[in-house]
Write a protein that holds these residues in place. Sequence first.
Motif, short mmCIF file in Angstrom:
data_model
loop_
_atom_site.label_atom_id
_atom_site.label_comp_id
_atom_site.label_asym_id
_atom_site.label_seq_id
_atom_site.Cartn_x
_atom_site.Cartn_y
_atom_site.Cartn_z
N ALA A 1 5.53 7.20 -16.35
CA ALA A 1 5.81 6.72 -15.00
C ALA A 1 6.40 5.30 -15.01
O ALA A 1 6.58 4.69 -13.96
N LEU A 2 6.71 4.78 -16.21
CA LEU A 2 7.17 3.39 -16.28
C LEU A 2 8.50 3.15 -15.55
O LEU A 2 8.62 2.24 -14.74
N LEU A 3 9.52 3.97 -15.86
CA LEU A 3 10.80 3.74 -15.19
C LEU A 3 10.68 3.90 -13.67
O LEU A 3 11.14 3.04 -12.92
N PRO A 4 10.05 4.98 -13.20
CA PRO A 4 9.87 5.10 -11.74
C PRO A 4 9.11 3.91 -11.14
O PRO A 4 9.43 3.43 -10.05
N ALA A 5 8.09 3.41 -11.87
CA ALA A 5 7.31 2.28 -11.35
C ALA A 5 8.19 1.03 -11.25
O ALA A 5 8.11 0.27 -10.28
N LEU A 6 9.04 0.83 -12.25
CA LEU A 6 9.93 -0.34 -12.23
C LEU A 6 10.95 -0.22 -11.09
O LEU A 6 11.31 -1.22 -10.46
N TRP A 7 11.40 1.00 -10.84
CA TRP A 7 12.30 1.20 -9.68
C TRP A 7 11.60 0.81 -8.38
O TRP A 7 12.19 0.21 -7.49
N LEU A 8 10.31 1.15 -8.30
CA LEU A 8 9.54 0.80 -7.09
C LEU A 8 9.42 -0.71 -6.94
O LEU A 8 9.54 -1.25 -5.85
N VAL A 9 9.17 -1.39 -8.08
CA VAL A 9 9.07 -2.86 -8.05
C VAL A 9 10.38 -3.43 -7.53
O VAL A 9 10.41 -4.28 -6.63
N GLN A 10 11.48 -2.93 -8.09
CA GLN A 10 12.79 -3.48 -7.71
C GLN A 10 13.11 -3.19 -6.24
O GLN A 10 13.73 -4.00 -5.56
N LYS A 11 12.65 -2.03 -5.76
CA LYS A 11 12.84 -1.70 -4.34
C LYS A 11 12.06 -2.70 -3.47
O LYS A 11 12.54 -3.14 -2.43
N GLN A 12 10.89 -3.07 -3.95
CA GLN A 12 10.03 -3.94 -3.15
C GLN A 12 10.51 -5.38 -3.12
O GLN A 12 10.49 -6.03 -2.08
N THR A 13 10.97 -5.90 -4.29
CA THR A 13 11.29 -7.33 -4.33
C THR A 13 12.72 -7.65 -4.76
O THR A 13 13.09 -8.81 -4.82
N GLY A 14 13.51 -6.63 -5.06
CA GLY A 14 14.91 -6.87 -5.42
C GLY A 14 15.13 -7.19 -6.89
O GLY A 14 16.25 -7.15 -7.37
N SER B 1 0.84 -1.21 0.00
CA SER B 1 0.00 0.00 0.00
C SER B 1 0.88 1.26 0.00
O SER B 1 0.55 2.27 -0.64
N GLU B 2 2.04 1.15 0.66
CA GLU B 2 2.95 2.30 0.69
C GLU B 2 3.49 2.61 -0.70
O GLU B 2 3.51 3.77 -1.14
N ASN B 3 3.90 1.57 -1.41
CA ASN B 3 4.43 1.77 -2.76
C ASN B 3 3.35 2.19 -3.76
O ASN B 3 3.61 2.94 -4.69
N LEU B 4 2.13 1.71 -3.53
CA LEU B 4 1.03 2.11 -4.41
C LEU B 4 0.75 3.61 -4.25
O LEU B 4 0.53 4.32 -5.23
N ALA B 5 0.82 4.08 -2.99
CA ALA B 5 0.63 5.51 -2.73
C ALA B 5 1.75 6.32 -3.40
O ALA B 5 1.51 7.36 -4.01
N GLU B 6 2.97 5.80 -3.30
CA GLU B 6 4.12 6.46 -3.93
C GLU B 6 3.93 6.51 -5.45
O GLU B 6 4.19 7.52 -6.09
N PHE B 7 3.44 5.39 -6.00
CA PHE B 7 3.19 5.32 -7.44
C PHE B 7 2.15 6.37 -7.87
O PHE B 7 2.32 7.04 -8.90
N GLN B 8 1.10 6.52 -7.06
CA GLN B 8 0.06 7.51 -7.40
C GLN B 8 0.64 8.92 -7.41
O GLN B 8 0.29 9.76 -8.24
N LYS B 9 1.57 9.17 -6.49
CA LYS B 9 2.23 10.48 -6.42
C LYS B 9 3.09 10.72 -7.67
O LYS B 9 3.10 11.80 -8.24
N ILE B 10 3.80 9.66 -8.07
CA ILE B 10 4.68 9.76 -9.24
C ILE B 10 3.88 10.11 -10.50
O ILE B 10 4.31 10.91 -11.32
N LEU B 11 2.68 9.50 -10.62
CA LEU B 11 1.84 9.73 -11.81
C LEU B 11 1.55 11.22 -12.02
O LEU B 11 1.42 11.68 -13.16
N GLN B 12 1.46 11.96 -10.92
CA GLN B 12 1.12 13.39 -11.01
C GLN B 12 2.19 14.20 -11.73
O GLN B 12 1.94 15.31 -12.17
N ARG B 13 3.41 13.66 -11.79
CA ARG B 13 4.50 14.45 -12.36
C ARG B 13 4.47 14.51 -13.88
O ARG B 13 5.19 15.29 -14.48
N TYR B 14 3.69 13.63 -14.50
CA TYR B 14 3.79 13.51 -15.95
C TYR B 14 2.44 13.73 -16.61
O TYR B 14 1.40 13.38 -16.05
N SER B 15 2.48 14.26 -17.85
CA SER B 15 1.21 14.48 -18.55
C SER B 15 0.75 13.23 -19.27
O SER B 15 -0.37 13.18 -19.76
N ILE B 16 1.62 12.22 -19.42
CA ILE B 16 1.15 10.94 -19.95
C ILE B 16 1.52 9.83 -18.94
O ILE B 16 2.56 9.90 -18.29
#
Lengths: 156, 416
Positions: A25-38, A6-21
């Motif tokens: 958010a793909l690279l930031p989202a993949l970084w979050l995945v890697q942070k979560q599971t290595g 839930s913490e990473n999902l909230a972070e992901f929602q925040k990241i989405l706000q930075r971009y007009s498309i």
Amino acid sequence: MFEFTSENLAEFQKILQRYSIKRAALLPALWLVQKQTGFISREAMLYVAGLLDVAPAKVYEVVTFYTMFHQKPVGEYHIQVCRTLSCQLLGSPSITEHLKKRLGIGLGEITTDGRFSLVEVECLGSCGTGPMFQVNDEYHENLTIEKVDKILEELK
Amino acid sequence: MEQRLTKNFKVKDSHRLEVSRAQGGYQSLAKLFQMKPEEVINQVKEAGLRGRGGAGFAAGLKWSFIPKNSGKPVYLTVNADESEPGTFKDRYILELDPHLLIEGIIAACYAIGAHVSYVYIRGEFYFPMQRLQAAIEEAYQAGLLGKNILNSGFDLEVYIHRGAGAYICGEETALLESIEGKRGHPRLKPPYPAIVGLFGCPTIINNVETIASVPYIIQNGVQAYRAVGTQKSPGTKLFCVSGHVVRPGNYERPLGYPLKNLIFEDCGGIRGGKKLKAVIPGGSSTPILDANDVETVLLDYESMEAHGSMLGSGGVIVLDDTTNMVDALGNLARFYAHESCGQCSPCREGTGWAAKILDRMLSGEGRPKDLELLRSIADNMAGKTICVLADSLSMPIWSYMKKFRGEFEAYANPNH
């Protein structure tokens, strides 16, 4: 099955706000995945594709393009030795050889206890302080064999 | 000489806002917001600031390409993908004076009418990225970013976009693709990013050092900026020295400074009492200079060109007389083969074949025709691809084989 905490999902929602498309958010989202599971599993790629409304193949082609995204687990301490010219001139090959011997593994391998993995990488932008390597996110510069041994001791 | 980009590097806690401000940080904003955006562009044009990422394109001129009233948002993307081997300057600006960069971003965005800026930082630069992120947060809290900056009516959001390990993303259109969530495949030009850039909108891409040079120009004016450097290459530049010198590191020097002084005075000469053999003057892609060239060449765009090379990114790699030039070229060929994005066949195939041939020569299995083959590969890559990555290997192949022909011939004829 993969899903964001839930913490990473909230972070992901925040990241989405930075971009007009959304796809940006793909690279930031993949970084979050890697942070979560290595690493980034096939399931995680499908999950991210769903979140961003892109074809899974688009996610896969990005994961495989960028060298820092792992498709399988790496060691707890992932050691990346810079092998490009400035570091080579100052002895990076002997650092790599020493690490192979000390850890008992080859390039691209993980120690049996899962603690260390070793790879050589291209220029890390640390040319004036070579030879150097990166352990996870941290740079270690001006390496000597003695210094490498000390770093390994501290990580054990 | 007055330090402009590095003046705070040795100040304790120079990365923090209050320290930056105590050193004069953000003072240029008062002047900035009294100027019209066109005046800012003209001032940067007249100062003669040239892009510090490698290409040396006039920054003010680039800014002036942004169409007026296109009805679309305008973006500034800052290139902090620093990855040209031999280059390690932007990293120190990010780590030691991130507020100087933010001050420059505000000026550049104001000039081109951008209200959103992305700083693209290579994924490996985790510590520099944290430093910049903390500085951005400090700037927001102090009203230096966000809505109505210092009551100027100007709004600006700054975001970091983290790369994930790909040299090619330092190429400006590959960088845009990467922000858009794609592989870093360079785009065909034209259209140039100033017309069709990020998300299809007008976009300026500038290197960290270029943007960090702007506050001085705004604060002190054109004449002060041109007080050092040469007529065609004004101002100062960061030179990153690595390889076989006594004191490697970053040196801010005026353009036109003698390379010989940089190596033998500032860096203490060649380590271990060895002799100088060669210098790669501007990052790994620039043609190599031999010891004779180093006697006379100056660190500016024109002198470098007259000596058959390029100022590039300012990444100076110094090689002593024990260096094996075939091995050095082999190392770079492997680099470019690894970093080719694979989009254009001449580059994808050519860099790989060059690396394989050099590796074979180094293993003692060179063949007499290898030199001709390497030259043919270089000739068939250069200028035949979407971006200049292929040229970046062609130039070293031509120049190393020309200047150090004997060494290459020996490896091509191992039994002679």
